[in-house]
Design an enzyme around this catalytic site. Structure first.
Site, PDB file in Angstrom:
ATOM      1  N   GLU A   1      57.256 -31.119  -5.390  1.00  0.00           N
ATOM      2  CA  GLU A   1      56.312 -31.809  -6.269  1.00  0.00           C
ATOM      3  C   GLU A   1      56.712 -33.245  -6.576  1.00  0.00           C
ATOM      4  O   GLU A   1      55.873 -34.128  -6.624  1.00  0.00           O
ATOM      5  CB  GLU A   1      56.145 -31.027  -7.581  1.00  0.00           C
ATOM      6  CG  GLU A   1      55.384 -29.725  -7.402  1.00  0.00           C
ATOM      7  CD  GLU A   1      55.208 -28.984  -8.703  1.00  0.00           C
ATOM      8  OE1 GLU A   1      54.830 -29.625  -9.691  1.00  0.00           O
ATOM      9  OE2 GLU A   1      55.457 -27.768  -8.739  1.00  0.00           O
TER      10      GLU A   1
ATOM     11  N   ASP B   1      57.451 -25.975  -7.814  1.00  0.00           N
ATOM     12  CA  ASP B   1      58.172 -25.341  -8.925  1.00  0.00           C
ATOM     13  C   ASP B   1      57.914 -23.836  -8.979  1.00  0.00           C
ATOM     14  O   ASP B   1      56.847 -23.350  -8.594  1.00  0.00           O
ATOM     15  CB  ASP B   1      57.761 -25.974 -10.256  1.00  0.00           C
ATOM     16  CG  ASP B   1      58.365 -27.356 -10.448  1.00  0.00           C
ATOM     17  OD1 ASP B   1      59.221 -27.748  -9.627  1.00  0.00           O
ATOM     18  OD2 ASP B   1      57.989 -28.040 -11.414  1.00  0.00           O
TER      19      ASP B   1
ATOM     20  N   ASP C   1      56.899 -21.546 -11.010  1.00  0.00           N
ATOM     21  CA  ASP C   1      56.105 -21.052 -12.133  1.00  0.00           C
ATOM     22  C   ASP C   1      54.656 -20.948 -11.670  1.00  0.00           C
ATOM     23  O   ASP C   1      54.353 -21.181 -10.496  1.00  0.00           O
ATOM     24  CB  ASP C   1      56.253 -21.958 -13.365  1.00  0.00           C
ATOM     25  CG  ASP C   1      55.908 -23.413 -13.079  1.00  0.00           C
ATOM     26  OD1 ASP C   1      55.248 -23.698 -12.051  1.00  0.00           O
ATOM     27  OD2 ASP C   1      56.280 -24.279 -13.881  1.00  0.00           O
TER      28      ASP C   1
ATOM     29  N   GLU D   1      51.984 -22.783 -12.254  1.00  0.00           N
ATOM     30  CA  GLU D   1      51.407 -24.029 -11.740  1.00  0.00           C
ATOM     31  C   GLU D   1      51.946 -24.355 -10.359  1.00  0.00           C
ATOM     32  O   GLU D   1      51.209 -24.779  -9.468  1.00  0.00           O
ATOM     33  CB  GLU D   1      51.688 -25.179 -12.709  1.00  0.00           C
ATOM     34  CG  GLU D   1      50.758 -25.209 -13.899  1.00  0.00           C
ATOM     35  CD  GLU D   1      50.736 -26.571 -14.575  1.00  0.00           C
ATOM     36  OE1 GLU D   1      50.165 -27.503 -13.994  1.00  0.00           O
ATOM     37  OE2 GLU D   1      51.296 -26.682 -15.679  1.00  0.00           O
TER      38      GLU D   1
ATOM     39  N   TYR E   1      66.324 -24.108 -13.944  1.00  0.00           N
ATOM     40  CA  TYR E   1      64.915 -24.403 -14.190  1.00  0.00           C
ATOM     41  C   TYR E   1      64.599 -24.410 -15.679  1.00  0.00           C
ATOM     42  O   TYR E   1      65.040 -23.541 -16.427  1.00  0.00           O
ATOM     43  CB  TYR E   1      64.026 -23.390 -13.461  1.00  0.00           C
ATOM     44  CG  TYR E   1      62.585 -23.817 -13.387  1.00  0.00           C
ATOM     45  CD1 TYR E   1      62.256 -25.091 -12.921  1.00  0.00           C
ATOM     46  CD2 TYR E   1      61.562 -22.973 -13.787  1.00  0.00           C
ATOM     47  CE1 TYR E   1      60.936 -25.501 -12.859  1.00  0.00           C
ATOM     48  CE2 TYR E   1      60.241 -23.365 -13.716  1.00  0.00           C
ATOM     49  CZ  TYR E   1      59.936 -24.639 -13.256  1.00  0.00           C
ATOM     50  OH  TYR E   1      58.621 -25.039 -13.198  1.00  0.00           O
TER      51      TYR E   1
ATOM     52  N   ARG F   1      61.680 -24.185 -17.387  1.00  0.00           N
ATOM     53  CA  ARG F   1      60.565 -23.429 -17.963  1.00  0.00           C
ATOM     54  C   ARG F   1      60.845 -21.943 -17.791  1.00  0.00           C
ATOM     55  O   ARG F   1      60.630 -21.387 -16.721  1.00  0.00           O
ATOM     56  CB  ARG F   1      59.240 -23.822 -17.311  1.00  0.00           C
ATOM     57  CG  ARG F   1      58.861 -25.277 -17.587  1.00  0.00           C
ATOM     58  CD  ARG F   1      57.551 -25.676 -16.926  1.00  0.00           C
ATOM     59  NE  ARG F   1      57.243 -27.072 -17.192  1.00  0.00           N
ATOM     60  CZ  ARG F   1      57.628 -28.077 -16.426  1.00  0.00           C
ATOM     61  NH1 ARG F   1      58.330 -27.837 -15.325  1.00  0.00           N
ATOM     62  NH2 ARG F   1      57.325 -29.324 -16.729  1.00  0.00           N
TER      63      ARG F   1
ATOM     64  N   HIS G   1      63.699 -15.375 -13.740  1.00  0.00           N
ATOM     65  CA  HIS G   1      64.313 -16.621 -14.200  1.00  0.00           C
ATOM     66  C   HIS G   1      65.586 -16.347 -14.979  1.00  0.00           C
ATOM     67  O   HIS G   1      65.768 -15.290 -15.561  1.00  0.00           O
ATOM     68  CB  HIS G   1      63.341 -17.388 -15.099  1.00  0.00           C
ATOM     69  CG  HIS G   1      62.211 -18.013 -14.349  1.00  0.00           C
ATOM     70  ND1 HIS G   1      61.336 -18.880 -14.945  1.00  0.00           N
ATOM     71  CD2 HIS G   1      61.806 -17.898 -13.071  1.00  0.00           C
ATOM     72  CE1 HIS G   1      60.435 -19.269 -14.053  1.00  0.00           C
ATOM     73  NE2 HIS G   1      60.702 -18.679 -12.921  1.00  0.00           N
TER      74      HIS G   1
END
Length: 693
Positions: A12, A85, A87, A89, A303, A305, A349
């Site tokens: 990204e 990423d 997640d 999104e 990470y 998030r 995670h």
């Protein structure tokens, strides 16, 4: 002639691309999409409600050339690997890219990693997977839900409150919490109460100590009025003060778990005075990688998030070895798997921790900027603390009896620091009532009263939310996800729904009007339990137990009914505030009105007179450029800055508040720093003068 073959890896951000390039095999070429490239259109709803809520995805304006370049690179590549990423999104971005580039969704072309280190990247490229459509569908459901609320309810706000307003699914619930808190404060009735404190001396010595009235006839002391306090003072003159009980003991304070996203946001706000958005920006930089002296570009944390406080076995092992080596074996706490995830979907995670425990904050002083170093130090120390032993305190409680009354002194001293060796933060609550100066006393001995003080107090209303406490309640109520908290807070600020005074939120008149309309007409949209349940439903979609379009269809049934009912409600009229100013054109009084960009002053003679002027708050300081009046202004994004009233003739502007004081070293103007502890400082880089107020 074809270029030399390669594998194309798409991430990204350019910073992330630069970091992982060095850890990948030489045949890999890393490029960045720079975030989302495909999304719902901005100019229309973009959802075909009649066709099973099918989204109409479009290339984001300005991203067309980037997509063409990615497609050209993909055509030349032997393999395309999607490394966005880890997640929802990120999964959705990979899916959009895969569709645009014509990739087979059954191929294992998705690469995931939670830290940017050589071992993590090498392991990720060896263990690629297919795009997880359940995760993609959970993100599609969230996006479509938010779009339906925004595009269907916002026009209602335009017609019934004020043109230019907009509604948001999760932001509206956050606003409800802020309005509810404000109503609590308005309805709060302060009550009088009295504390009675005594300063005592151990007999024949000067060892003074503080003790507070704790019990009356064996029950908790509750002194409501001055008359009650005066009676107690009279009663206390009748008897001697005798030590009734001396109780010694120990207590333990356990180490905190490592950070997950919301606890990191709260701690950084409380301890570093970082906004939630600033914390996430800095954490993103630390995760994606920075240039470290002697090492090169490297990711410094896992990470950012995550809902999990779990630590991998490797992290526990490395952290434990570091603690033993630096602090000693007696500081090492539980070394098994640390923590657990708060939800099933994030269990893959880890907690937020340093990627390499040997990269201490001290080693990174020359590689990180000041704010990056502060946040890294907080994350690093919290990780170490989570693996360390509890802090141990010696405790002491002394009860002093006088007839029906018991005075009590409590104190504690650190016996063994444990995790406090690296994470030493004592809250105000922990400090209250602690007395480290209690002399050596024995039961039955008499003490002398030096001073008796009845102190009048009044109960205080609850505190308004600041960023940290709002994030805490959002987390507790299950509203939103850690990755959305920053956006929620920025949205309600930028829309003018809240004002921020002394770092705390209070609703504006517009914010309360919007909340009132939504609360009365769109009950589910602002219902805390309903919104929390929707988050659980999104989790169900991610787990594969629910279909996203079924969830949207069910939600839209209720929304449609509420939209039909709201058509006939009356428009909410925002009250006008009178001012002492008069219109310079017609002489009529000026009033404060609300517009889409906030408050402004307008002539009360409207529509005959259409004079308007901005509202500015004057600051007790002179412009250092022209000597004019300095005023407080707001940028288009809602942030406060200070500028000259003579603008545009004078272009002075500062994010820090100027003062009237002059630097004693260089003679330039002093400014007031932001944060809890107000400090005056000189902006002259050659001077660097600072003083505390």
């Amino acid at each position: 002639m074809r270029d030399r073959s390669y594998r194309l890896v798409i991430v990204e951000s350019p910073a992330k691309a630069k970091t992982i390039q060095k850890y990948l095999p030489k045949d890999c070429k890393v490029v960045a999409s720079k975030g989302h490239v495909i999304d719902l259109p901005k100019s229309k709803l973009g959802i075909d409600i009649e066709n099973d809520f099918e989204p109409d995805y479009k290339t984001i304006r300005g991203q067309g050339e980037r997509l063409k370049k990615l497609k050209a690179d993909a055509k030349k590549a032997d393999e395309v690997i999607l490394a966005t990423d880890n997640d929802r999104e990120g999964e959705a971005i990979s899916w959009h890219l895969a569709n645009y580039l014509g990739l087979d969704l059954n191929d294992k072309n998705r690469m995931e990693f939670l830290e940017i280190t050589p071992s993590a990247i090498k392991n990720a490229i060896k263990n690629k997977r297919t795009i997880d459509m359940n995760i993609v569908d959970a993100q599609q459901a969230r996006r479509v839900l938010d779009r339906l609320v925004g595009y269907k309810i916002s026009p209602v706000l335009w017609s019934k409150v004020l043109r230019g307003l907009s509604a948001g699914r999760v932001q509206s619930v956050a606003m409800r919490l802020i309005v509810d808190k404000e109503n609590e404060i308005r309805n709060f009735v302060s009550e009088e109460y009295w504390l009675i404190e005594g300063i005592f001396n151990k007999k024949d010595t000067k060892e003074a100590f503080l003790s507070k009235l704790a019990l009356i006839k064996g029950k908790k002391a509750e002194v409501k009025t001055k008359e009650d306090a005066d009676k107690i003072v009279r009663d206390l003159k009748e008897n001697k003060y005798i030590v009734k009980e001396v109780k010694r003991g120990t207590k333990k304070k356990n180490s905190p778990p490592p950070f997950e996203t919301s606890s990191m946001q709260q701690d950084a706000n409380n301890k570093l005075n970082f906004s939630i958005s600033k914390t996430m920006m800095l954490a993103q930089q630390l995760y994606e990688g920075v240039e470290v002296e002697g090492i090169g570009q490297i990711g410094l944390i896992t990470y950012l998030r995550t809902d999990s406080t779990r630590l991998s076995e490797e992290a526990v092992k490395a952290g434990s070895a570091f603690i033993i080596d630096k602090y000693g074996k007696e500081f090492l706490g539980y070394t098994g798997p640390k923590g657990k995830a708060n939800s099933k979907i994030q269990d893959a995670h880890e907690a937020i921790r340093p990627s390499d425990v040997n990269l201490t904050p001290d080693k990174l002083k020359t590689s990180l900027n000041q704010d990056q170093l502060k946040l890294y130090t907080l994350i690093y120390n919290r990780f170490l603390a989570s693996l360390m032993t509890p802090a141990v305190y010696d405790t002491l409680r002394v009860d002093i009896e006088n007839g029906d009354y018991i005075f009590r002194s409590t104190g504690s001293r650190v016996k063994f620091k444990g995790y406090l060796e690296v994470y030493d933060f004592i809250s105000k609550k922990d400090k209250d009532g602690e007395n480290e100066n209690i002399p050596l006393l024995t039961e039955g001995e008499e003490v002398d009263l030096k001073k008796l003080s009845p102190i009048q107090k009044f109960t205080q209303p609850p505190a308004r939310y600041n960023e940290a406490s709002l994030v805490k309640v959002l987390k507790e109520e299950g509203i939103g996800r850690p990755s959305t908290y920053s956006q929620i807070i920025n949205t309600i600020k930028n829309r003018g729904y809240v004002e921020v005074n002394q770092r705390r939120f209070s609703p504006t008149m517009i914010g309360e009007a919007v909340d009132k309309l939504l609360r009365e007409n769109f009950e589910d949209i602002v219902d805390v339990d309903f919104t929390a349940q929707m988050e659980s439903t999104l989790d169900n979609i991610e787990e594969g137990s629910k279909k996203w379009k079924d969830v949207i269809a069910e939600f839209y049934k209720g929304l449609e009914k509420e939209l039909d009912k709201v058509k006939d409600i009356e428009r909410i009229k925002l009250p006008e505030e009178e001012t002492d100013e008069v219109c310079e054109n017609c002489g009529k009084p000026m009033v404060i009105k609300y517009g889409r960009f906030g408050k402004f002053m307008a002539c009360s003679g409207y529509p005959d007179c259409k004079t308007t002027k901005p509202i500015v708050k004057e600051i007790d300081a002179e412009c250092p450029k022209c000597g004019g009046q300095v005023v407080e202004r707001k940028s288009k994004k809602g942030s406060v800055f200070y500028g000259c009233k003579n603008y545009p003739n004078c272009d002075f502007a500062s994010s820090q508040k100027p003062t009237k004081k002059i630097c004693p070293k260089c003679g330039e103007l002093l400014y007031e720093s932001k944060g809890k502890t107000k400090k005056l400082f000189c902006k002259n880089k050659e001077c660097k003068y600072k003083e505390e107020q």
